[in-house]
Enzyme design. Structure first.
Site, short mmCIF file in Angstrom:
data_model
loop_
_atom_site.label_atom_id
_atom_site.label_comp_id
_atom_site.label_asym_id
_atom_site.label_seq_id
_atom_site.Cartn_x
_atom_site.Cartn_y
_atom_site.Cartn_z
CG PHE A 274 -1.88 1.16 1.26
CD1 PHE A 274 -3.12 1.08 0.64
CD2 PHE A 274 -1.53 2.35 1.90
CE1 PHE A 274 -4.00 2.15 0.66
CE2 PHE A 274 -2.41 3.43 1.92
CZ PHE A 274 -3.65 3.33 1.30
CD GLU B 34 -29.46 5.51 14.05
OE1 GLU B 34 -28.53 6.33 14.06
OE2 GLU B 34 -30.53 5.71 13.48
CE LYS C 154 -26.98 11.57 22.49
NZ LYS C 154 -25.78 12.18 23.05
CG ASP D 105 -19.78 10.91 24.36
OD1 ASP D 105 -20.20 11.98 23.87
OD2 ASP D 105 -19.44 10.80 25.54
CE1 TYR E 36 -26.34 11.81 13.56
CE2 TYR E 36 -24.36 10.87 14.52
CZ TYR E 36 -25.18 11.95 14.31
OH TYR E 36 -24.84 13.15 14.83
CE LYS F 21 -27.47 11.95 26.60
NZ LYS F 21 -26.73 13.04 27.12
CB CYS G 201 -23.93 40.11 46.44
SG CYS G 201 -23.13 39.96 44.85
CB CYS H 176 -21.86 44.22 44.85
SG CYS H 176 -23.54 43.64 45.05
CB CYS I 196 -26.99 40.03 43.97
SG CYS I 196 -26.39 41.71 44.10
CB CYS J 283 -24.22 43.48 41.26
SG CYS J 283 -23.50 41.90 41.65
P1 AMP Z 1 -26.87 15.97 22.72
O1 AMP Z 1 -25.55 16.58 22.30
O2 AMP Z 1 -26.83 15.24 24.00
O3 AMP Z 1 -28.03 16.91 22.54
O4 AMP Z 1 -27.15 14.80 21.68
C1 AMP Z 1 -27.29 15.10 20.32
C2 AMP Z 1 -26.07 14.61 19.60
O5 AMP Z 1 -25.93 13.21 19.67
C3 AMP Z 1 -26.15 14.88 18.14
O6 AMP Z 1 -25.77 16.19 17.84
C4 AMP Z 1 -25.18 13.89 17.58
O7 AMP Z 1 -23.92 14.50 17.47
C5 AMP Z 1 -25.05 12.82 18.65
N1 AMP Z 1 -25.32 11.46 18.19
C6 AMP Z 1 -24.54 10.39 18.46
N2 AMP Z 1 -25.02 9.28 17.91
C7 AMP Z 1 -26.15 9.61 17.26
C8 AMP Z 1 -27.10 8.89 16.48
N3 AMP Z 1 -27.01 7.58 16.29
N4 AMP Z 1 -28.14 9.57 15.96
C9 AMP Z 1 -28.27 10.90 16.16
N5 AMP Z 1 -27.40 11.64 16.89
C10 AMP Z 1 -26.35 11.02 17.43
ZN ZN Z 2 -24.09 41.72 43.82
#
Ligand code: AMP
Ligand code: ZN
Length: 664
Positions: A34, A110, A112, A114, A221, A308, A402, A405, A420, A426
């Site tokens: 490659f 699906e 989610k 992160d 997605y 979640k 406060c 202030c 406050c 302030c």
């Molecule tokens: P939140 O940021 O908690 O409002 O969640 C929304 C975000 O989840 C979206 O902006 C996507 O970036 C993310 N996300 C991750 N996996 C998925 C999925 N399978 N479908 C839609 N959104 C997703």
């Molecule tokens: Zn104040």
């Protein structure tokens, strides 16, 4: 073979190998082979620059430098997702959507992922642009960096539509992340805190060859665009896969919330075996026409829901409680903790919400506390470990003055927060209000940031937003970190804000409870600031979606002579305090008092355009048919039960053309 053909053939071949390796996880040739072919292509491209291709596989190694990432407005907004945490939440959601659409509903589940969300635009099968989510309306153009990610196809295969956007998540898989950290530690550098932040940071590196070195992955997605010929979410996942995208195979359809819950239960346990981080499950209504019927709230699609996974918890020691003062004067107590690792990030601070919360949990300095991280950015304390409490520990005394202030704090009937009341004196309130005024969704003043506002206030140059318009360049230049040019830009930016439309000015004024949507409603209804100033509580609550809390707050704001004087000054400087004549010209009262329900698919105008026309002409759009509905605008494939309901209630059903002739 001609040189051009030779180059193109090599490109095709390398693309194929990339696809096998990064998308299908299989290898056909050795790394060595490659590399040799890649090198050969690089040499040919160098020798014959006339055959340059912005999507050549050689560009994966990066090298282009981006100094400033250009801001791009998303053609289709990137929404957030609503969150759910339990079976009940999901059943409630199903109940809500069943009221709004006809027929059976099936779902797609699906994972989610992160990471950092991204929107990719393809035209004629070629990657044109990659933009970060930003605030959902506009993001940063990070195309050069995204092109270095091997699983992002630069050219598509098969039967793709001529133009579309595809959304996904850029993630940094665990092992790549661990390897990066090992290298950093070996080099005596601080390790990165977590994969998600490192992934989004990688997209904003100036040198794309640095991005190329990071083992990023791109999981897709969602497809958006017009006339795509796709009818369900599952189909769109399948198609995206066929065009060469990396679409995780874990997605599954579910015919009921019970099946959705099975999927969740399975992945809550097994997600730890996946190569990348996930923080939940996303459930979507599978049928795209039903999705369209459901539409969006101002924040998120009604047809999707995030579930979640339960947050992780750790314990730590509470060293100190500090208090922050917000722009409205609200006081927020903050826990300062012994740094502790939680869900991949180091946590040092946690929110304590308010005095009641501290009292309820009996939180004291010196305590060992349990900290949890849910969806929020700032984690929260959920309980105290009483067994570890010192015998001489004393209950927390909430502050009475406060911290900024020293004004005695007040607490209004029925409100949890302390305030406050020193509105005019302030510092964080003064600064916060001006920062709000200049913020992106309000006046969006270019060349002026939050820190500069603080500086201007601290130097005594301004005490309110109206003062901005009196600023002279000579006053600004001597400030720290200012130069002739930046001072000039600032003044120009302020001047330009005089063109910002009324609704955003109204939002920028910082009236409590008047957010973007409410400001829009008020601007549209009253059209002139004077009309709002004169409106009584009773009148205000009659405006669509304005409740008593908002009405009281608006009246209170404008009953202050000081505020009225500020508005007067803004008016004199030429800030837009009424709806522009041009906008007014497009608005009529023709549909005043009429409520429309839109159903089906239309030929001449889109659903959004219909909605806008109805609203601009004084009508209202509702999502479900009731006795209050005046007309149903029916397109092709209107749902049968909607039709039945409209007939039963004897509501007139009109087509697109009939509607258009109404507003002409
Ligand atoms: P939140 O940021 O908690 O409002 O969640 C929304 C975000 O989840 C979206 O902006 C996507 O970036 C993310 N996300 C991750 N996996 C998925 C999925 N399978 N479908 C839609 N959104 C997703
Ligand atoms: Zn104040």
């Amino acid at each position: 073979m001609s040189i051009e053909n030779q180059i193109n053939e090599l490109r095709e071949e390398l693309r194929g190998h990339n696809y096998n390796y990064y998308i299908l996880d299989t290898t056909v040739i050795s790394d060595y082979e490659f590399d040799m072919k890649l090198k050969q292509l690089q040499e040919l491209e160098k020798k014959y620059p006339e055959f340059y291709d912005p999507n050549s596989p050689t560009l994966r190694v990066g090298g282009e430098i981006t100094k400033n990432f250009e801001t791009i407005v998303h053609e289709h907004r990137m929404y957030s997702l609503d969150n759910s945490y339990s079976r009940e939440d999901l059943l409630d959601w199903e109940k809500r959507i069943k009221k709004l659409v006809d027929g059976e509903i099936s779902y797609t589940c699906e994972l989610k992922y992160d990471g950092a969300s991204i929107s990719l635009t393809y035209e004629e099968g070629v990657l044109i642009r990659a933009v970060t989510r930003g605030d959902g309306i506009q993001g940063d153009n990070v195309t050069t960096n995204v092109k270095t990610i091997n699983s992002v196809p630069l050219k598509l295969k098969g039967d793709f539509p001529p133009k579309f956007d595809i959304r996904g998540e850029i993630v940094l898989p665990y092992d790549g992340f661990a390897k990066m950290n090992q290298e950093r530690i070996a080099a005596g550098e601080e390790p990165y805190a977590n994969p998600r932040n490192t992934a989004s940071g990688s997209l904003k590196l100036q040198d794309s060859s640095e991005t190329a070195k990071r083992p990023l992955d791109c999981l897709l997605y969602a497809i958006t665009g017009d006339k795509l010929g796709i009818t369900s979410q599952l189909e769109s996942l399948r198609k995206a896969r066929a065009w060469g995208f990396k679409v995780p195979i874990e997605s599954k359809s579910a015919n009921s919330i019970e099946e959705v819950l099975d999927f969740i239960a399975y992945w809550d346990e097994h997600r730890h075996n996946l190569p990348y981080e996930t923080d939940g499950v996303v459930i979507k209504v599978n049928d795209l026409q039903q999705q369209e019927e459901l539409g969006f709230t101002s924040k998120a699609p009604r047809w999707a829901m995030a579930y979640k996974f339960k947050a992780e918890q750790v314990s730590s020691i509470l060293h100190e409680i500090t208090y922050q003062v917000g722009r409205t004067g609200a006081i927020t107590p903050v826990a300062n903790l012994e740094p502790v690792l939680l869900a991949g990030t180091t946590v040092k601070r946690a929110s304590l919400h308010n005095a009641d919360q501290i009292e309820k949990l009996d939180i004291r300095v010196g305590d060992t506390v349990f900290v949890e991280k849910g969806g929020e950015i700032i984690p929260k304390i959920i309980a105290v470990d009483f067994q570890k409490r010192d015998l001489d520990s004393q209950p927390t005394q909430y502050i009475t003055q406060c911290p900024e202030c020293q004004t005695p704090l007040i607490r209004k009937e029925g409100e949890a927060q302390h305030y406050c009341p020193n509105y005019d004196g302030c510092p964080p309130q003064i600064i916060g209000r001006i920062q709000h005024y200049i913020s992106r969704k309000a006046m969006d003043i270019e060349g002026l940031g939050g820190e500069t506002v603080a500086l201007l206030v601290n130097e005594g140059l301004i005490v309110n937003y109206a003062d901005l318009y009196e600023l002279k360049k000579e006053q600004v230049v001597p400030l720290e970190r200012m130069a002739d040019k930046s001072a000039g830009n600032l003044i120009v930016g302020i001047e330009k804000s005089k063109e910002i439309p009324f609704e955003r000015v109204l939002f920028g004024l910082g009236i409590r409870y008047v957010g973007e949507t409410v400001a829009k409603k008020l601007a549209k209804h009253y059209k002139f600031i004077d009309a709002i100033i004169e409106a009584s509580e009773e009148e205000l609550v009659n405006v669509d979606e304005i409740g008593i809390k908002i009405a009281k707050s608006v009246v209170e704001f404008f009953s202050s002579e000081k505020n009225k004087a500020l508005i007067k000054r803004l008016q004199d400087y030429g800030v837009q305090l009424e709806v522009s004549a041009e906008k007014l010209a497009n608005q009529t009262d023709t549909l005043q008092g009429q409520v429309f329900v839109i159903s089906g698919v239309f030929e001449k105008v889109s659903r959004n355009e219909l909605k806008k026309m109805i609203e601009d002409n004084g009508g209202k759009v509702s999502s479900s048919i009731s006795s209050k509905t005046s007309f149903v605008i029916a397109g092709a494939n209107m749902g049968p039960s909607k039709l039945e309901k409209a007939k039963a209630l004897e509501i007139s059903i009109i087509n697109e053309d009939e509607f258009l002739s109404k507003v002409k």
